[in-house]
Motif scaffolding. Structure first.
Motif, PDB file in Angstrom:
ATOM      1  N   VAL A  12       0.835  -1.206   0.000  1.00  0.00           N
ATOM      2  CA  VAL A  12       0.000   0.000   0.000  1.00  0.00           C
ATOM      3  C   VAL A  12       0.868   1.253   0.000  1.00  0.00           C
ATOM      4  CG1 VAL A  12      -1.664   1.336   1.366  1.00  0.00           C
ATOM      5  CG2 VAL A  12      -1.952  -1.135   1.108  1.00  0.00           C
ATOM      6  N   PHE A  13       2.065   1.122   0.587  1.00  0.00           N
ATOM      7  CA  PHE A  13       2.968   2.278   0.709  1.00  0.00           C
ATOM      8  C   PHE A  13       4.244   2.003  -0.094  1.00  0.00           C
ATOM      9  CE2 PHE A  13       0.454   1.938   4.591  1.00  0.00           C
ATOM     10  CZ  PHE A  13      -0.112   3.210   4.666  1.00  0.00           C
ATOM     11  N   PRO A  14       4.291   2.383  -1.365  1.00  0.00           N
ATOM     12  CA  PRO A  14       5.474   2.122  -2.199  1.00  0.00           C
ATOM     13  C   PRO A  14       6.626   3.059  -1.863  1.00  0.00           C
ATOM     14  CG  PRO A  14       3.860   3.370  -3.448  1.00  0.00           C
ATOM     15  CD  PRO A  14       3.229   3.074  -2.121  1.00  0.00           C
ATOM     16  N   GLU A  15       7.188   2.846  -0.700  1.00  0.00           N
ATOM     17  CA  GLU A  15       8.271   3.716  -0.223  1.00  0.00           C
ATOM     18  C   GLU A  15       9.544   2.883  -0.011  1.00  0.00           C
ATOM     19  OE1 GLU A  15       7.490   6.873   0.066  1.00  0.00           O
ATOM     20  OE2 GLU A  15       5.338   6.916   0.431  1.00  0.00           O
ATOM     21  N   PRO A  16      10.737   3.448  -0.171  1.00  0.00           N
ATOM     22  CA  PRO A  16      10.955   4.786  -0.736  1.00  0.00           C
ATOM     23  C   PRO A  16      10.780   4.759  -2.250  1.00  0.00           C
ATOM     24  CG  PRO A  16      13.052   3.746  -0.298  1.00  0.00           C
ATOM     25  CD  PRO A  16      12.000   2.783   0.206  1.00  0.00           C
ATOM     26  N   GLY A  17      10.388   5.858  -2.791  1.00  0.00           N
ATOM     27  CA  GLY A  17      10.196   5.929  -4.227  1.00  0.00           C
ATOM     28  C   GLY A  17       9.518   7.230  -4.603  1.00  0.00           C
ATOM     29  N   ALA A  18       9.513   7.510  -5.891  1.00  0.00           N
ATOM     30  CA  ALA A  18       8.951   8.756  -6.392  1.00  0.00           C
ATOM     31  C   ALA A  18       7.431   8.710  -6.498  1.00  0.00           C
ATOM     32  CB  ALA A  18       9.549   9.083  -7.768  1.00  0.00           C
ATOM     33  N   ALA A  19       6.841   7.543  -6.225  1.00  0.00           N
ATOM     34  CA  ALA A  19       5.396   7.404  -6.366  1.00  0.00           C
ATOM     35  C   ALA A  19       4.706   7.264  -5.017  1.00  0.00           C
ATOM     36  CB  ALA A  19       5.069   6.193  -7.244  1.00  0.00           C
ATOM     37  N   GLY A  20       5.411   7.581  -3.922  1.00  0.00           N
ATOM     38  CA  GLY A  20       4.850   7.381  -2.602  1.00  0.00           C
ATOM     39  C   GLY A  20       4.309   8.653  -1.970  1.00  0.00           C
ATOM     40  N   ILE A  21       3.607   8.455  -0.851  1.00  0.00           N
ATOM     41  CA  ILE A  21       3.024   9.585  -0.134  1.00  0.00           C
ATOM     42  C   ILE A  21       4.119  10.494   0.424  1.00  0.00           C
ATOM     43  CG2 ILE A  21       1.671  10.217   1.912  1.00  0.00           C
ATOM     44  CD1 ILE A  21       0.013   7.690   1.442  1.00  0.00           C
ATOM     45  N   GLY A  22       5.227   9.892   0.886  1.00  0.00           N
ATOM     46  CA  GLY A  22       6.323  10.699   1.429  1.00  0.00           C
ATOM     47  C   GLY A  22       6.870  11.676   0.402  1.00  0.00           C
ATOM     48  N   ASP A  23       7.063  11.186  -0.824  1.00  0.00           N
ATOM     49  CA  ASP A  23       7.550  12.063  -1.890  1.00  0.00           C
ATOM     50  C   ASP A  23       6.510  13.130  -2.224  1.00  0.00           C
ATOM     51  OD1 ASP A  23       9.475  12.573  -4.259  1.00  0.00           O
ATOM     52  OD2 ASP A  23       7.542  12.264  -5.250  1.00  0.00           O
ATOM     53  N   ALA A  24       5.224  12.732  -2.246  1.00  0.00           N
ATOM     54  CA  ALA A  24       4.165  13.693  -2.551  1.00  0.00           C
ATOM     55  C   ALA A  24       4.089  14.787  -1.485  1.00  0.00           C
ATOM     56  CB  ALA A  24       2.826  12.968  -2.671  1.00  0.00           C
ATOM     57  N   LEU A  25       4.297  14.413  -0.212  1.00  0.00           N
ATOM     58  CA  LEU A  25       4.320  15.418   0.856  1.00  0.00           C
ATOM     59  C   LEU A  25       5.429  16.445   0.635  1.00  0.00           C
ATOM     60  CD1 LEU A  25       3.746  13.552   4.268  1.00  0.00           C
ATOM     61  CD2 LEU A  25       2.616  15.664   3.531  1.00  0.00           C
ATOM     62  N   THR A  26       6.617  15.928   0.289  1.00  0.00           N
ATOM     63  CA  THR A  26       7.760  16.823   0.051  1.00  0.00           C
ATOM     64  C   THR A  26       7.479  17.760  -1.121  1.00  0.00           C
ATOM     65  OG1 THR A  26       9.296  15.160   0.914  1.00  0.00           O
ATOM     66  CG2 THR A  26      10.225  16.907  -0.459  1.00  0.00           C
ATOM     67  N   ARG A  27       6.952  17.205  -2.216  1.00  0.00           N
ATOM     68  CA  ARG A  27       6.662  18.025  -3.392  1.00  0.00           C
ATOM     69  C   ARG A  27       5.568  19.043  -3.103  1.00  0.00           C
ATOM     70  NH1 ARG A  27       4.375  15.557  -7.235  1.00  0.00           N
ATOM     71  NH2 ARG A  27       4.142  13.449  -6.366  1.00  0.00           N
ATOM     72  N   PHE A  28       4.604  18.663  -2.247  1.00  0.00           N
ATOM     73  CA  PHE A  28       3.506  19.574  -1.905  1.00  0.00           C
ATOM     74  C   PHE A  28       4.049  20.835  -1.235  1.00  0.00           C
ATOM     75  CE2 PHE A  28       0.272  20.788   1.388  1.00  0.00           C
ATOM     76  CZ  PHE A  28      -0.680  21.297   0.512  1.00  0.00           C
ATOM     77  N   PHE A  29       4.903  20.655  -0.248  1.00  0.00           N
ATOM     78  CA  PHE A  29       5.446  21.834   0.443  1.00  0.00           C
ATOM     79  C   PHE A  29       6.457  22.571  -0.428  1.00  0.00           C
ATOM     80  CE2 PHE A  29       3.915  19.385   4.158  1.00  0.00           C
ATOM     81  CZ  PHE A  29       3.117  20.367   4.728  1.00  0.00           C
ATOM     82  N   ARG A  30       7.115  21.847  -1.342  1.00  0.00           N
ATOM     83  CA  ARG A  30       8.059  22.516  -2.251  1.00  0.00           C
ATOM     84  C   ARG A  30       7.322  23.469  -3.185  1.00  0.00           C
ATOM     85  NH1 ARG A  30      10.479  18.269  -5.156  1.00  0.00           N
ATOM     86  NH2 ARG A  30      11.750  17.871  -3.300  1.00  0.00           N
ATOM     87  N   THR A  31       6.114  23.070  -3.638  1.00  0.00           N
ATOM     88  CA  THR A  31       5.354  23.960  -4.527  1.00  0.00           C
ATOM     89  C   THR A  31       4.909  25.223  -3.788  1.00  0.00           C
ATOM     90  OG1 THR A  31       3.289  22.749  -4.035  1.00  0.00           O
ATOM     91  CG2 THR A  31       4.524  22.092  -6.013  1.00  0.00           C
ATOM     92  N   TRP A  32       4.617  25.091  -2.486  1.00  0.00           N
ATOM     93  CA  TRP A  32       4.291  26.285  -1.707  1.00  0.00           C
ATOM     94  C   TRP A  32       5.514  27.191  -1.580  1.00  0.00           C
ATOM     95  CZ3 TRP A  32      -0.358  28.071  -0.345  1.00  0.00           C
ATOM     96  CH2 TRP A  32      -1.448  27.164  -0.332  1.00  0.00           C
ATOM     97  N   HIS A  33       6.683  26.592  -1.459  1.00  0.00           N
ATOM     98  CA  HIS A  33       7.922  27.382  -1.410  1.00  0.00           C
ATOM     99  C   HIS A  33       8.124  28.109  -2.735  1.00  0.00           C
ATOM    100  CE1 HIS A  33      12.315  28.093  -1.625  1.00  0.00           C
ATOM    101  NE2 HIS A  33      12.208  28.295  -0.312  1.00  0.00           N
ATOM    102  N   PHE A 294       5.519  16.487   9.584  1.00  0.00           N
ATOM    103  CA  PHE A 294       4.621  15.643   8.794  1.00  0.00           C
ATOM    104  C   PHE A 294       5.362  14.428   8.231  1.00  0.00           C
ATOM    105  CE2 PHE A 294       2.251  19.760   8.259  1.00  0.00           C
ATOM    106  CZ  PHE A 294       1.128  19.371   8.982  1.00  0.00           C
ATOM    107  N   ASN A 295       6.519  14.687   7.616  1.00  0.00           N
ATOM    108  CA  ASN A 295       7.280  13.589   7.008  1.00  0.00           C
ATOM    109  C   ASN A 295       7.832  12.622   8.047  1.00  0.00           C
ATOM    110  OD1 ASN A 295       7.286  15.587   4.630  1.00  0.00           O
ATOM    111  ND2 ASN A 295       8.284  13.782   3.752  1.00  0.00           N
ATOM    112  N   GLU A 296       8.280  13.150   9.178  1.00  0.00           N
ATOM    113  CA  GLU A 296       8.792  12.274  10.246  1.00  0.00           C
ATOM    114  C   GLU A 296       7.683  11.377  10.793  1.00  0.00           C
ATOM    115  OE1 GLU A 296      12.334  15.245  11.975  1.00  0.00           O
ATOM    116  OE2 GLU A 296      10.363  15.132  12.935  1.00  0.00           O
ATOM    117  N   TYR A 297       6.511  11.935  10.948  1.00  0.00           N
ATOM    118  CA  TYR A 297       5.374  11.166  11.448  1.00  0.00           C
ATOM    119  C   TYR A 297       5.028  10.045  10.466  1.00  0.00           C
ATOM    120  CZ  TYR A 297       0.727  10.263  13.437  1.00  0.00           C
ATOM    121  OH  TYR A 297      -0.385   9.672  14.008  1.00  0.00           O
ATOM    122  N   TYR A 298       5.014  10.380   9.184  1.00  0.00           N
ATOM    123  CA  TYR A 298       4.699   9.376   8.155  1.00  0.00           C
ATOM    124  C   TYR A 298       5.795   8.316   8.084  1.00  0.00           C
ATOM    125  CZ  TYR A 298       3.807   7.338   3.568  1.00  0.00           C
ATOM    126  OH  TYR A 298       3.577   6.464   2.538  1.00  0.00           O
TER     127      TYR A 298
END
Length: 374
Positions: A12-33, A294-298
């Motif tokens: 359910v959690f394809p981590e580590p990888g570019a298709a996971g929730i962890g990567d999406a979290l990082t990209r989400f905050f990067r777009t706000w930056h 957020f990322n540490e919790y995940y």
């Protein structure tokens, strides 16, 4: 079974990888930056909305799939109970046929082999005791309950709230604690896996709620036509409708780029339930993520899943080694020894050849007596 289910949880959690929730979290905050650097850029605002919606979709899918893993255990239990009842019907039918054949003075070897095979399969689901009653008849117990009579079935039992909690045989509840077989194993797995998976779902719900509440406190979305504040994320994971506000998806320009810096700073903010200053007058009340970002919790959730899955794999390897030893002992007691069978075959072959030689000598003697003596 436990290893298989935890492997499904890992999938359910394809981590580590570019298709996971962890990567999406990082990209989400990067777009706000990125939006903070160009607060009025419509392209960057659209990227914030798209990545946010991708993150929400991935979190919703993971939450739903975890629920599917739990429900699959119940389906497996029901399937195995159906298989057990089918075996019992076949064993009873074969037993009746075996008794008739023996009563007629014949030996029903094929039927006996089929019944033994079915009883072996039944023993894979739970403890079986078989006692020979003579004349082809047998008594059979399953989990200590007599299942020989027609109409005796294995049934599922449910708790007050409708949750699957055990099985019964002919109305008698079965104690599965410490029992062998895949049925008991499934219920043990259910008790061991249900709570952790429910815990993972709760953690995902907490993470989604934390994202919603912290971003809503920053209020980075223009108010609606009535002057009411608009949330960035709407819905909830349990409700199956966690997503980016549809107003934002249809019109990303309503995102307030001047507040993007505060959302971007959430990425590195530890959440411990206390107030956190994100700069200037922007102070929010953080949810309690045990002080983690957020990322540490995940990532802590992923670590727990990996540890449980690895432990289950080790247990499977150990159990397989024990099972192989037991099966080897069983075969040595009841199976066929090919060396012994080959030795006996050679003995029978030599005996046949000797008998044939005796008959040949007798034939020659009779021929000599009849045709060559006067």
């Amino acid at each position: 079974i436990q290893e298989e289910l935890l492997a499904r949880v890992e999938a359910v959690f394809p981590e580590p990888g570019a298709a996971g929730i962890g990567d999406a979290l990082t990209r989400f905050f990067r777009t706000w930056h990125d939006l903070n650097n160009t607060p009025q850029d419509p392209g960057v605002k659209a990227a914030v909305a798209e990545v946010g919606d991708e993150l929400a979709t991935m979190m919703q899918e993971a939450f739903t799939q975890l629920g599917n893993v739990i429900s699959s255990i119940n389906k497996q239990v029901a399937s195995q109970v159906d298989a057990v009842n089918d075996i019992l019907v076949q064993v009873r039918s074969l037993t009746e046929n075996i008794k008739k054949v023996i009563a007629n003075g014949n030996q029903p070897n094929d039927l006996l082999d089929k019944r033994d095979l079915l009883l072996d399969k039944l023993a894979g689901y739970g403890p079986v005791t078989v006692t020979d009653q003579g004349g082809g008849d047998i008594s059979v117990t399953f989990f200590g309950e007599d299942v020989r009579a027609d109409g005796v079935t294995v049934n599922l039992t449910y708790g007050i709230t409708g949750e699957l909690n055990g099985i019964e045989i002919n109305g008698t509840a079965v104690n599965l604690t410490g029992s062998a077989g895949s049925l008991a194993g499934l219920f043990q797995t259910k008790s061991l896996v249900d709570d952790p998976i429910d815990g993972y779902r709760t953690q995902m719900e907490t993470l989604a709620g934390a994202l919603q509440s912290t971003i809503d406190q920053i209020d980075p979305v223009d108010p609606d036509s009535f002057g009411n504040p608009q949330p960035f994320f709407t819905g909830s994971l349990p409700g199956g409708d966690f997503k980016v506000n549809s107003s934002i998806m249809s019109n990303p320009s309503i995102i307030d780029g001047t507040k993007a810096v505060y959302v971007a700073r959430l990425y590195s903010t530890g959440m411990d339930g206390s107030a956190a200053n994100l700069g200037g007058v922007m102070t929010i009340n953080t949810p309690n993520l045990n002080g983690a970002t957020f990322n540490e919790y995940y990532n802590a959730l992923l670590t727990d899943i990996g540890a449980r899955s690895g432990s289950a794999s080790d247990m499977v390897e150990n159990q397989q080694a024990v099972n192989e030893q037991i099966e080897s002992l069983r075969q040595s007691a009841s199976g066929i020894n090919l060396d012994e069978e080959l030795t006996m075959l050679i003995q029978f072959q030599h005996g046949y050849q000797a008998s044939a030689r005796v008959l040949t000598v007798l034939d020659e003697l009779l021929d000599h007596l009849i045709n060559r003596t006067g």
